[in-house]
Design a protein around this motif. Structure first.
Motif, short mmCIF file in Angstrom:
data_model
loop_
_atom_site.label_atom_id
_atom_site.label_comp_id
_atom_site.label_asym_id
_atom_site.label_seq_id
_atom_site.Cartn_x
_atom_site.Cartn_y
_atom_site.Cartn_z
N LYS A 100 0.83 -1.21 0.00
CA LYS A 100 0.00 0.00 0.00
C LYS A 100 0.86 1.26 0.00
O LYS A 100 0.58 2.22 -0.74
N MET A 101 1.91 1.27 0.83
CA MET A 101 2.73 2.46 0.97
C MET A 101 3.74 2.62 -0.17
O MET A 101 4.05 3.74 -0.59
N LEU A 102 4.25 1.51 -0.69
CA LEU A 102 5.31 1.57 -1.70
C LEU A 102 4.77 1.80 -3.11
O LEU A 102 5.45 2.42 -3.93
N SER A 103 3.57 1.35 -3.38
CA SER A 103 3.02 1.43 -4.75
C SER A 103 3.07 2.83 -5.35
O SER A 103 3.48 2.99 -6.51
N PRO A 104 2.68 3.89 -4.63
CA PRO A 104 2.75 5.23 -5.23
C PRO A 104 4.17 5.64 -5.61
O PRO A 104 4.37 6.31 -6.63
N LEU A 126 7.10 -5.88 -12.96
CA LEU A 126 7.41 -6.98 -12.04
C LEU A 126 6.82 -6.73 -10.66
O LEU A 126 6.31 -7.65 -10.00
N TYR A 127 6.91 -5.48 -10.21
CA TYR A 127 6.35 -5.13 -8.91
C TYR A 127 4.85 -5.38 -8.87
O TYR A 127 4.33 -5.96 -7.90
N GLN A 128 4.14 -4.97 -9.89
CA GLN A 128 2.70 -5.17 -9.94
C GLN A 128 2.35 -6.66 -9.97
O GLN A 128 1.38 -7.10 -9.35
N GLU A 129 3.16 -7.44 -10.68
CA GLU A 129 2.95 -8.89 -10.72
C GLU A 129 3.16 -9.50 -9.34
O GLU A 129 2.37 -10.33 -8.88
N LEU A 130 4.24 -9.07 -8.66
CA LEU A 130 4.52 -9.57 -7.31
C LEU A 130 3.40 -9.19 -6.35
O LEU A 130 2.95 -10.02 -5.54
N LYS A 131 2.96 -7.97 -6.44
CA LYS A 131 1.89 -7.49 -5.56
C LYS A 131 0.62 -8.33 -5.73
O LYS A 131 0.02 -8.78 -4.75
N LYS A 132 0.22 -8.55 -6.98
CA LYS A 132 -0.98 -9.35 -7.26
C LYS A 132 -0.81 -10.77 -6.73
O LYS A 132 -1.70 -11.32 -6.08
N ASN A 176 7.31 -19.06 -7.29
CA ASN A 176 7.01 -18.06 -8.31
C ASN A 176 7.34 -16.65 -7.82
O ASN A 176 7.93 -15.84 -8.54
N ALA A 177 6.96 -16.37 -6.56
CA ALA A 177 7.28 -15.07 -5.97
C ALA A 177 8.80 -14.88 -5.90
O ALA A 177 9.32 -13.78 -6.18
N GLY A 178 9.50 -15.95 -5.55
CA GLY A 178 10.96 -15.89 -5.49
C GLY A 178 11.57 -15.59 -6.85
O GLY A 178 12.56 -14.85 -6.95
N LEU A 184 13.68 -9.00 -10.26
CA LEU A 184 13.77 -7.61 -9.79
C LEU A 184 15.19 -7.27 -9.35
O LEU A 184 15.71 -6.19 -9.67
N ARG A 185 15.80 -8.18 -8.61
CA ARG A 185 17.18 -7.94 -8.15
C ARG A 185 18.13 -7.85 -9.34
O ARG A 185 19.04 -7.00 -9.36
#
Length: 231
Positions: A100-104, A126-132, A176-178, A184-185
């Protein structure tokens, strides 16, 4: 566990050492990016803010972060219900709050700097995929699989094979998350921003690395401590 910050600490140094403190500064409307090269006391004076209140809030973030360090040794010998409750309270809720805080910030950095740094567009994707993935995964754990593990723990589960298959499915989702975090890294060069980037850009990379650590410990408690009891 000695609190390392004081009124004389530079705002930017506090955020660099503990990126989650950016939420505190955002709440107090303290500029930790372009205006972060000043002592905390000066930032408080400029905003007519109570320095003691700010330090207390920063200390709360620090202590919450430090408490994670004891997870491995404390939870290995805990019962399954205690571990589940701990994961929900300290990892599910924390992960939801961080998304919630990082997305913006992720959205802003990709929009502002994406033309000159096209890798940020991939970071955003990638961030949006991880979040979902993680939000759906945690909801499944709480609503379906954790209640079944509680039944496995007390011997009241009706279909053990089905329960085990659900746990195995969670492990696949962890993998999958890993994989997303690994990508991302890689694309961020181990979360190392270019030298000439702004504070928000650096903040995003720092917090993505913290999110990686939060996710890894979450997965560790489940894959290496909780799940093996039943697989």
């Amino acid at each position: 566990m000695t609190f390392p910050f004081s009124a004389n600490s530079l705002v930017k140094d506090i955020v660099n050492e503990l990126p989650k403190t950016s939420d505190v500064f955002k709440r107090y409307r303290i500029d930790f990016c372009c205006g972060g090269n000043i002592p905390l006391s000066e930032a408080a004076t400029q905003g007519d803010l109570d320095i003691d209140s700010i330090l207390e809030d920063l200390k709360a973030v620090y202590e919450k972060n430090e408490s994670k360090e004891t997870d491995l040794e404390v939870w290995t010998n805990s019962d399954s219900n205690t571990i589940i409750d701990h994961v929900i309270a300290n990892y599910h809720r924390a992960t939801e709050e961080e998304f919630k805080m990082l997305s913006p910030y992720v959205t802003k950095v990709s929009r502002v700097h994406g033309d000159n740094h096209p890798e940020l567009l991939k970071v955003y994707e990638l961030y949006q995929e991880l979040k979902k993935e993680m939000l759906e995964h945690m909801a499944k754990e709480e609503e379906t699989v954790f209640p079944i593990i509680r039944k496995l723990a007390d011997g009241t589960v009706e279909n053990r094979e089905e329960a085990i298959n659900m746990i195995i499915e969670l492990e696949k989702e962890h993998d999958n998350a890993g994989a997303i975090l690994k990508e991302l890294r890689k694309i961020t060069g181990d979360f190392t921003p270019p030298i000439d980037t702004c504070g928000t850009y650096r903040l995003v990379y720092n917090r993505l690395e913290d999110l990686e650590g939060l996710t890894f410990m979450h997965v560790h408690l489940e894959n290496n401590i909780l799940f093996p009891r039943y697989i």
